[in-house]
Design an enzyme around this catalytic site. Structure first.
Site: not given
Ligand code: ATR
Length: 294
Positions: A109, A24, A69, A73, A134, A136
């Site tokens: 974001d 950044s 960061t 956060k 995903g 997250g």
């Molecule tokens: P962020 O906040 O950066 O998005 P996070 O909250 O850790 O990161 O989310 C990670 C995402 O990657 C989640 O959707 C996670 O799936 P789960 O909710 O089932 O944990 C997904 N993820 C991580 N490793 C994975 C894998 N091997 N296969 C499928 N999804 C995965």
């Protein structure tokens, strides 16, 4: 070259732990130079037990604002005077602006993602069908932003279905988008197959494919996605994930992850300075640094 620092120089920065790797400062310094602004962007290494004191220091020292960061956060929110609706819904703040002694939290974001779609694919998600892989924090910001921007439907596919359901409920409750669905992230499930074939925009938000595990198979084979779709992977390290490569080979238009990173910064820049950010200068600077680092 930046201007010499003087008593008039305005100060912003980023608080994180670690923070030394942050790109950044380079992006924002390039933007200040481009616009001839006498501003400086400083990385601040703030360990968790110093967060409250560091945030108080923003007002005490007269900083114009900071990015926030990992790992601060979420917890930073308890030290702010105000939190805007977007950050409140996402449950995380990545930008603080200091206005006359008050500290206001934002989350850029989602808007960074929308700008990446617009500038890199000429795409407006209004009226479109989206598939999110995903569930997250990044997925929540993106789902909120595209739903608020008028997406026709948002389908969320996640390994842990319960997390996708929670995300879907949040999006339905906070936006006018009422077509929010959940499917299991399983290439053998017919609901997943239909969602992949129907999606006009597919966004990969999981950590799968990130360096050093860049050889890991994508969570969804790109062969299941329509060649007409725009495919985004928010992973920017490596710059081209296996998922992006497979989607491009399939004929999809692709957007890589560094755009969202650059443009969330561009929106912070706009909140602090009131000037339109030189978004593409910031993106180009980020790319140069990623290339050097990678
Ligand atoms: P962020 O906040 O950066 O998005 P996070 O909250 O850790 O990161 O989310 C990670 C995402 O990657 C989640 O959707 C996670 O799936 P789960 O909710 O089932 O944990 C997904 N993820 C991580 N490793 C994975 C894998 N091997 N296969 C499928 N999804 C995965």
């Amino acid at each position: 070259m930046r201007m010499p620092i003087s008593g008039k120089t305005q100060i912003v920065g980023v608080m994180g732990d670690p923070v030394a790797h942050s790109l950044s400062p380079a992006m924002h310094q390039a933007a200040f130079a481009q616009l001839g602004l006498d501003w400086v962007y400083v990385p601040f290494h703030v360990p968790p037990d110093q967060l409250g004191r560091a945030v108080k220091g923003i007002a005490a020292l007269g900083l114009r604002g900071v990015n926030v960061t990992v790992p601060h956060k979420v917890r930073v929110m308890e030290y702010l005077d105000e939190i805007d609706d977007e950050a409140r819904v996402i449950g995380a703040v990545n930008t603080i602006v200091h206005r006359e002694g008050r500290l206001i939290g934002h989350n850029t974001d989602g808007r960074g993602f929308l700008r990446s779609l617009e500038l890199e694919a000429g795409c407006d998600p209004a009226g479109k069908t989206l598939l999110l892989l995903g569930a997250g924090g990044a997925a929540l910001a993106i789902a909120q932003a595209v739903a608020a921007a008028g997406a026709k439907s948002v389908v969320i596919a996640n390994r842990t279905v319960k997390k996708a359901e929670e995300l879907a409920q949040a999006v339905a409750a906070n936006t006018a988008c009422k077509e929010v669905h959940v499917v299991p992230l399983d290439a053998a499930d017919p609901r997943m197959l239909r969602a992949a074939a129907d999606a006009e925009i597919v966004v990969q938000t999981t950590t799968v494919g990130m360096s050093p595990h860049h050889e890991a198979p994508p969570v969804l084979p790109a062969a299941l996605i329509s060649p007409e779709a725009i495919v985004v992977d928010i992973v920017y390290n490596p710059r081209e994930t296996r998922f992006v490569q497979e989607a491009r080979a399939r004929g999809c238009r692709v957007v890589t992850g560094e755009g969202m990173l650059a443009f969330q910064g561009a929106i912070s820049f706009e909140i602090w300075t009131g000037h339109e950010a030189p978004s593409l200068v910031m993106l180009e600077t980020l790319r140069q640094h990623l290339d050097r680092a990678g």
